[in-house]
Design a protein around this motif. Sequence first.
Motif, PDB file in Angstrom:
ATOM      1  N   LEU A  23       0.723  -1.245  -0.230  1.00 20.18           N
ATOM      2  CA  LEU A  23      -0.131  -0.093  -0.027  1.00 20.18           C
ATOM      3  C   LEU A  23       0.850   1.220   0.129  1.00 20.18           C
ATOM      4  CD1 LEU A  23      -2.955  -0.879   2.538  1.00 20.18           C
ATOM      5  CD2 LEU A  23      -3.110  -0.985   0.010  1.00 20.18           C
ATOM      6  N   LEU A  24       1.896   1.267   1.007  1.00 22.54           N
ATOM      7  CA  LEU A  24       2.767   2.628   1.038  1.00 22.54           C
ATOM      8  C   LEU A  24       3.504   2.588  -0.480  1.00 22.54           C
ATOM      9  CD1 LEU A  24       4.040   1.854   4.520  1.00 22.54           C
ATOM     10  CD2 LEU A  24       2.288   3.523   3.732  1.00 22.54           C
ATOM     11  N   THR A  25       3.914   1.534  -0.916  1.00 20.63           N
ATOM     12  CA  THR A  25       4.472   1.629  -2.179  1.00 20.63           C
ATOM     13  C   THR A  25       3.741   2.096  -3.235  1.00 20.63           C
ATOM     14  OG1 THR A  25       6.120  -0.428  -1.604  1.00 20.63           O
ATOM     15  CG2 THR A  25       6.010   0.240  -3.897  1.00 20.63           C
ATOM     16  N   THR A  26       2.485   1.715  -3.385  1.00 21.77           N
ATOM     17  CA  THR A  26       1.664   2.326  -4.287  1.00 21.77           C
ATOM     18  C   THR A  26       1.434   3.806  -4.237  1.00 21.77           C
ATOM     19  OG1 THR A  26       0.499   0.135  -4.344  1.00 21.77           O
ATOM     20  CG2 THR A  26      -0.660   2.050  -5.275  1.00 21.77           C
ATOM     21  N   VAL A  27       1.159   4.092  -3.007  1.00 24.61           N
ATOM     22  CA  VAL A  27       0.904   5.521  -2.603  1.00 24.61           C
ATOM     23  C   VAL A  27       2.274   6.276  -2.949  1.00 24.61           C
ATOM     24  CG1 VAL A  27       0.482   7.292  -0.801  1.00 24.61           C
ATOM     25  CG2 VAL A  27      -0.495   5.131  -0.735  1.00 24.61           C
ATOM     26  N   TRP A  28       3.616   5.852  -2.465  1.00 19.91           N
ATOM     27  CA  TRP A  28       4.754   6.485  -2.930  1.00 19.91           C
ATOM     28  C   TRP A  28       4.783   6.816  -4.543  1.00 19.91           C
ATOM     29  CZ3 TRP A  28       7.931   9.642  -1.113  1.00 19.91           C
ATOM     30  CH2 TRP A  28       9.294   9.872  -1.804  1.00 19.91           C
ATOM     31  N   GLN A  29       4.497   5.596  -5.131  1.00 21.78           N
ATOM     32  CA  GLN A  29       4.627   5.587  -6.717  1.00 21.78           C
ATOM     33  C   GLN A  29       3.534   6.501  -7.374  1.00 21.78           C
ATOM     34  OE1 GLN A  29       3.940   1.533  -8.056  1.00 21.78           O
ATOM     35  NE2 GLN A  29       5.970   0.982  -7.537  1.00 21.78           N
ATOM     36  N   GLY A  30       2.436   6.865  -6.603  1.00 24.13           N
ATOM     37  CA  GLY A  30       1.401   7.918  -6.989  1.00 24.13           C
ATOM     38  C   GLY A  30       1.555   9.233  -6.436  1.00 24.13           C
ATOM     39  N   ARG A  31       2.710   9.411  -5.839  1.00 17.88           N
ATOM     40  CA  ARG A  31       2.786  10.638  -4.931  1.00 17.88           C
ATOM     41  C   ARG A  31       2.529  11.884  -5.908  1.00 17.88           C
ATOM     42  NH1 ARG A  31       7.963   8.549  -5.988  1.00 17.88           N
ATOM     43  NH2 ARG A  31       9.251   9.985  -6.959  1.00 17.88           N
ATOM     44  N   LEU A 397      -6.247   9.125  -3.630  1.00 15.42           N
ATOM     45  CA  LEU A 397      -5.988   7.634  -3.082  1.00 15.42           C
ATOM     46  C   LEU A 397      -6.987   6.966  -4.069  1.00 15.42           C
ATOM     47  CD1 LEU A 397      -5.602   7.852   0.687  1.00 15.42           C
ATOM     48  CD2 LEU A 397      -3.906   7.703  -0.871  1.00 15.42           C
ATOM     49  N   ALA A 398      -8.317   7.463  -4.388  1.00 18.69           N
ATOM     50  CA  ALA A 398      -9.180   6.324  -5.042  1.00 18.69           C
ATOM     51  C   ALA A 398      -8.669   6.553  -6.425  1.00 18.69           C
ATOM     52  CB  ALA A 398     -10.501   7.090  -4.906  1.00 18.69           C
ATOM     53  N   VAL A 399      -8.177   7.562  -6.812  1.00 21.69           N
ATOM     54  CA  VAL A 399      -7.577   7.416  -8.484  1.00 21.69           C
ATOM     55  C   VAL A 399      -6.254   6.461  -8.539  1.00 21.69           C
ATOM     56  CG1 VAL A 399      -6.347   9.014 -10.314  1.00 21.69           C
ATOM     57  CG2 VAL A 399      -8.472   9.654  -9.012  1.00 21.69           C
ATOM     58  N   ILE A 400      -5.511   6.581  -7.593  1.00 21.64           N
ATOM     59  CA  ILE A 400      -4.267   5.862  -7.563  1.00 21.64           C
ATOM     60  C   ILE A 400      -4.558   4.226  -7.426  1.00 21.64           C
ATOM     61  CG2 ILE A 400      -2.175   5.458  -6.064  1.00 21.64           C
ATOM     62  CD1 ILE A 400      -2.076   8.294  -5.373  1.00 21.64           C
ATOM     63  N   MET A 405      -5.659  -1.283  -9.858  1.00 24.65           N
ATOM     64  CA  MET A 405      -6.725  -2.273  -9.941  1.00 24.65           C
ATOM     65  C   MET A 405      -6.998  -2.398 -11.636  1.00 24.65           C
ATOM     66  SD  MET A 405      -9.261  -1.963  -6.891  1.00 24.65           S
ATOM     67  CE  MET A 405     -10.114  -3.142  -7.403  1.00 24.65           C
ATOM     68  N   PHE A 406      -7.021  -1.303 -12.237  1.00 21.18           N
ATOM     69  CA  PHE A 406      -7.356  -1.373 -13.702  1.00 21.18           C
ATOM     70  C   PHE A 406      -6.118  -2.060 -14.245  1.00 21.18           C
ATOM     71  CE2 PHE A 406      -7.259   0.624 -17.802  1.00 21.18           C
ATOM     72  CZ  PHE A 406      -8.775   0.030 -18.216  1.00 21.18           C
ATOM     73  N   SER A 407      -4.966  -1.568 -14.002  1.00 22.06           N
ATOM     74  CA  SER A 407      -3.838  -1.995 -14.830  1.00 22.06           C
ATOM     75  C   SER A 407      -3.498  -3.610 -14.598  1.00 22.06           C
ATOM     76  CB  SER A 407      -2.413  -1.447 -14.306  1.00 22.06           C
ATOM     77  OG  SER A 407      -2.111  -1.491 -12.894  1.00 22.06           O
TER      78      SER A 407
END
Length: 409
Positions: A23-31, A397-400, A405-407
């Motif tokens: 989760l943190l990695t995903t958030v960091w990537q979409g920072r 967060l919803a967009v990230i 999930m779409f990818s």
Amino acid sequence: MHKEVKMIEGDEIDENILPVTDLLTTVWQGRRTLLAITLLAVAAGLAGRMLFSEYKSEGFFQFGGAIPMVKKTTDKEKEKEKEKEASPGIKLADYKRYAAAFKSNERFTDFLAQHKLEQGASTESLRRSFASREGISKWIDPVFPFTKLDAKELLEDPKDGNNNVIGLRISYDDKDPKVAQNIVGLLGRYTMDTIVYIIYTDILRFKHVEMTAKITALENEIIVNNERLAYFRRSGDDLKKIVSRYPEIAGQASRQIVSVNDETARYLPPVTQLMTTEVLASEATEKIHKARREQQQNVLLREYYDKAKILVDNTKSGEDILRGLEPVKVEVFKNKNMEDDTVKEVFNQITIDNQTAISQYLEKSRFIAGPSLPENLSLRLSVTILFSLFAGLILSLAVIFGRKMFSKT
């Protein structure tokens, strides 16, 4: 054995930590997305605050004394009772009747037209609010001296006599703080004008009938007392003839039977009867004089109220009615004999009533707080920023996570 246990425990820890790390990695990537969306949300919130938030003006309008006024009488006991009833403010039942009038769109339109007030965007917005289902109830709240919280603290139930509506709390929101302040002042003037208009249209429309009924009742009273006076005069003439026929008994204690029973009899001398008759005749004469004087005054009052009714029929403003009563009085009494005390008393009483009404309705009933000139928007800046940050964070967060999930699909 010990090594296997450690390996199992390590595997469990890794399985628990892995989702959080992902989760943190995903958030960091979409920072960048998170920062951009959050900043846009804050900017949109600030822009919306500037465009849609308004300035709120408030004011407290007090009612001066008892409304409607209680007229005092010459009877002291009745006057004391009236004073007990004349607690400050408006009785709740009367207030609901007045509120039904000043909350109507038709009444507000008549008020604007009567006073030739400027028809602008603010007044048009106000008129639309009058026509809405909610009306202006959200802007005008009645104020009571004795609330439910007071009753709980004082362990006493409020009574109708001392819990009248003593004032109004008036507020209004607008993008222009000066307009908001002016509208609050306008609403205060409008509500008081409507209350005065309802009170005086009720009073003046029925005064003609009331005065006519009083004049007729006094005429009957004069007729009755004239009959009594004629009777007393006839009795006096007969008694004078009796006394003159027997002059020798005028100075004696001669007696005429008044009442007789088994034990005693009561007598009254003819001279005494004659004196009593003359006294009763004098009282009847005085009652006739008093009734004629009161009838003359009621005739003057009827003429005054007839002209005042014409004034009511030609205006839709309570203030104009109050200020127009003095010219009506002057017109009624301009050809009357002001040296006559009967006429002068009516003139003075009307003057007192008019001056008292203007003082109570137009001077004592006023804003004692406000209308305020607001300096800050109704929506606070800190609240706007915090709400925008929270909304932007949730949206980003919803967009990230939605994109991730779409990818995967």
